[in-house]
Design a protein around this motif. Sequence first.
Motif, PDB file in Angstrom:
ATOM      1  N   LEU A 123       0.838  -1.204   0.000  1.00 57.78           N
ATOM      2  CA  LEU A 123       0.000   0.000   0.000  1.00 57.78           C
ATOM      3  C   LEU A 123       0.871   1.252   0.000  1.00 57.78           C
ATOM      4  CD1 LEU A 123      -2.664  -1.025   2.677  1.00 57.78           C
ATOM      5  CD2 LEU A 123      -2.947  -0.973   0.191  1.00 57.78           C
ATOM      6  N   SER A 124       0.593   2.179  -0.869  1.00 53.55           N
ATOM      7  CA  SER A 124       1.339   3.428  -0.913  1.00 53.55           C
ATOM      8  C   SER A 124       0.510   4.493  -1.629  1.00 53.55           C
ATOM      9  CB  SER A 124       2.679   3.203  -1.636  1.00 53.55           C
ATOM     10  OG  SER A 124       3.303   4.442  -1.858  1.00 53.55           O
ATOM     11  N   PRO A 125      -0.341   5.208  -0.882  1.00 51.07           N
ATOM     12  CA  PRO A 125      -1.213   6.212  -1.507  1.00 51.07           C
ATOM     13  C   PRO A 125      -0.438   7.253  -2.314  1.00 51.07           C
ATOM     14  CG  PRO A 125      -1.827   5.869   0.792  1.00 51.07           C
ATOM     15  CD  PRO A 125      -0.561   5.105   0.563  1.00 51.07           C
ATOM     16  N   LEU A 126       0.794   7.573  -1.872  1.00 49.29           N
ATOM     17  CA  LEU A 126       1.588   8.587  -2.570  1.00 49.29           C
ATOM     18  C   LEU A 126       1.884   8.184  -4.004  1.00 49.29           C
ATOM     19  CD1 LEU A 126       4.167   9.720   0.110  1.00 49.29           C
ATOM     20  CD2 LEU A 126       2.524  11.183  -1.048  1.00 49.29           C
ATOM     21  N   GLY A 169      -0.029   6.007  -5.571  1.00 55.57           N
ATOM     22  CA  GLY A 169      -1.291   5.585  -6.146  1.00 55.57           C
ATOM     23  C   GLY A 169      -1.573   4.095  -6.057  1.00 55.57           C
ATOM     24  N   ILE A 170      -0.894   3.405  -5.126  1.00 57.61           N
ATOM     25  CA  ILE A 170      -1.145   1.971  -4.981  1.00 57.61           C
ATOM     26  C   ILE A 170      -2.073   1.730  -3.795  1.00 57.61           C
ATOM     27  CG2 ILE A 170      -0.116  -0.303  -4.622  1.00 57.61           C
ATOM     28  CD1 ILE A 170       2.437   0.848  -5.908  1.00 57.61           C
ATOM     29  N   GLY A 171      -3.298   1.328  -4.106  1.00 58.40           N
ATOM     30  CA  GLY A 171      -4.283   1.016  -3.068  1.00 58.40           C
ATOM     31  C   GLY A 171      -4.556  -0.472  -3.053  1.00 58.40           C
ATOM     32  N   PRO A 172      -5.465  -0.925  -2.186  1.00 57.26           N
ATOM     33  CA  PRO A 172      -5.764  -2.356  -2.070  1.00 57.26           C
ATOM     34  C   PRO A 172      -6.182  -2.966  -3.404  1.00 57.26           C
ATOM     35  CG  PRO A 172      -6.802  -1.139  -0.296  1.00 57.26           C
ATOM     36  CD  PRO A 172      -6.235  -0.115  -1.213  1.00 57.26           C
ATOM     37  N   ASP A 173      -6.846  -2.185  -4.258  1.00 61.38           N
ATOM     38  CA  ASP A 173      -7.331  -2.738  -5.511  1.00 61.38           C
ATOM     39  C   ASP A 173      -6.223  -2.984  -6.524  1.00 61.38           C
ATOM     40  OD1 ASP A 173      -9.865  -2.852  -4.578  1.00 61.38           O
ATOM     41  OD2 ASP A 173     -10.460  -0.891  -5.397  1.00 61.38           O
ATOM     42  N   THR A 229       7.834   1.318   6.440  1.00 71.02           N
ATOM     43  CA  THR A 229       6.569   1.996   6.727  1.00 71.02           C
ATOM     44  C   THR A 229       5.398   1.372   5.964  1.00 71.02           C
ATOM     45  OG1 THR A 229       7.874   4.009   6.902  1.00 71.02           O
ATOM     46  CG2 THR A 229       5.489   4.281   6.837  1.00 71.02           C
ATOM     47  N   GLU A 230       5.565   1.187   4.650  1.00 73.37           N
ATOM     48  CA  GLU A 230       4.470   0.698   3.823  1.00 73.37           C
ATOM     49  C   GLU A 230       4.217  -0.790   4.070  1.00 73.37           C
ATOM     50  OE1 GLU A 230       7.054   2.429   2.717  1.00 73.37           O
ATOM     51  OE2 GLU A 230       6.084   4.362   2.330  1.00 73.37           O
ATOM     52  N   THR A 233       2.303  -1.222   7.311  1.00 78.05           N
ATOM     53  CA  THR A 233       0.911  -0.809   7.184  1.00 78.05           C
ATOM     54  C   THR A 233       0.111  -1.850   6.418  1.00 78.05           C
ATOM     55  OG1 THR A 233       1.654   1.481   7.166  1.00 78.05           O
ATOM     56  CG2 THR A 233      -0.610   1.077   6.468  1.00 78.05           C
TER      57      THR A 233
END
Lengths: 198, 371
Positions: free
Chosen positions: A111-114, A116-120, A147-148, A151
């Motif tokens: 996971l890394s929102p920065l 653009g990697i989300g659960p999907d 960190t990632e 999480t």
Amino acid sequence: MQIAEPLLIAIEELSKLPSIGKKTAQRLALHLLKSNTEDVDSLVNAIKDLKTKIHFCSRCFNLATEELCEVCKSSKRDHSLICVVEEASDVIAIEKTHEFNGVYHVLGGVLSPLTGIGPDSLKIKDLLKRFEDEEIKEILLALNPDTEGETTTLYLAKLIKPLGIKITRIARGLPIGGDLEFADEATIGRAVLGRISL
Amino acid sequence: MILSSVKLKNFRSHKETKLIFSERLNYIVGGNGQGKTSILESIYYLCTTKSINSNFDGEVVRFNENELEIIGSFKDYSNSEARISYFLNSNKKIYFLNGKHITRAADIIGKFPVVILTPTDHSITQGAPGERRKFVDSVISQASETYLKNLLDYNKTLRQKASLLAQLKETKNKTLFDELDAWNSKMIASGKEIIIHRLKFIRKFKDFIKDSFKVILNDDEIPGVEYMFLEGLSQEENIEDIFFKLLHKRKDDEIRRGSNLVGPHRDDFVFKINDVDLKTYGSQGQHKTFQVVLRFAQFFYLKEITGKAPIFLLDDVFGELDAKRSIRISEYLRQVGQAFITLTDFTDFSFLQKEDDDLVIKLNNGQVVYA
């Protein structure tokens, strides 16, 4: 200076590879130019085969030459224990130890929102589906302790917990053969927290 | 740790300056613009590989030059020579320690501990909470690598979560909310460590502040410091629980504003004199005294924790203080060992009890005179 175009193209292509700079690319290209034809052909074929013969295992997304990877196909492995890793390279690392007899599930990242990697964007739904299709008793989370990675571990643990499956994570601590005095504080601290009784 | 000499080339106004220091007090004297502060800055740069107040190294290179170089000789258990060069054209820094090329900044940081007092310290007691957190974080990080790593991990978590909050503002779906829960759990896990570490630190640091305050003031003013975290807590209670509840309570707010509203990145430290809040009620003199006290406390704290006396740099410490306090500070510096103190030639420093081992270095138009 005029350089032959095929050489320029070769240098350009080679320098796209990781950790290959312009100079190394040029050296490699000139080396290939001097090599005999059979050697060059077998290299070209090896590279081609990589892309045509290897794809992802339809069950665990490890690298495979057929529908399923070697691990998923094997009847000697414990199919009720799944080890979740980030990348196929992690499977290779764990396989080298010969310590793990279960099967794998490759997430394809963390996971890394920065970025653009989300659960999907990860193979999480596919993992959940495996709980329905297969008889899973334990899941071992073996993501990187950054960190990632941590999480993602927390995310997966919360998601899987209601299913009543045993969840474990790999231990963190000192490297084998490492000197205690040379390890960094954070690692020693974690190793002390994660101590085990003898 | 003793710094016995430095050689500066193209650092700020110094074209080529060589200085040999005393192991005791070094007073660097000169008018405005003679490069007194630059000398402290160069020592700081050599010890930390970073310039004090600017993010861009190019600023410290002498005007119209390309390459700066600082060479320093340190004396600890053994002698060592450190050399740092910076090239403006290529924005490259090269570090040599005893002739060996050092490639990782982490191998230098902490090797030569340094404490610096500058006029910009006023923001620690008078500025925003962020300035106080920066001070506290820098002191703890100098003493604990674990804390520094935790802090970096926490800050990365904040950046990731902020990005997720921005996504949630656009699209509200269950998967993203589940992911938010995971980032919140991560925030609690590493944030809790930071809070506990800060609590432990303040408990210990308080005594160092009290000791320094007593030496400089020696009257009935009693200093205090309190750590305020998670919206008003000051005691070690059930941190995890409270953190979790606060995150839950502010969830909608966080999504609406797209930023992290709860956690140790919003904590504050309250300085007090006789139980009265310094920031709101302190006089200029009290503020300046407190800033000096904080740096002395940092010095003695680091000395005790790391077992190494840091290099102590004091820029214009006597500026706003009365003679009585100035005398006390100059006497206090005797306990430090080696220190570097800048003075303008306008300052009346007749109060300084200069001893034989002390050195007065006068700077005048690029000339160095030892008095």
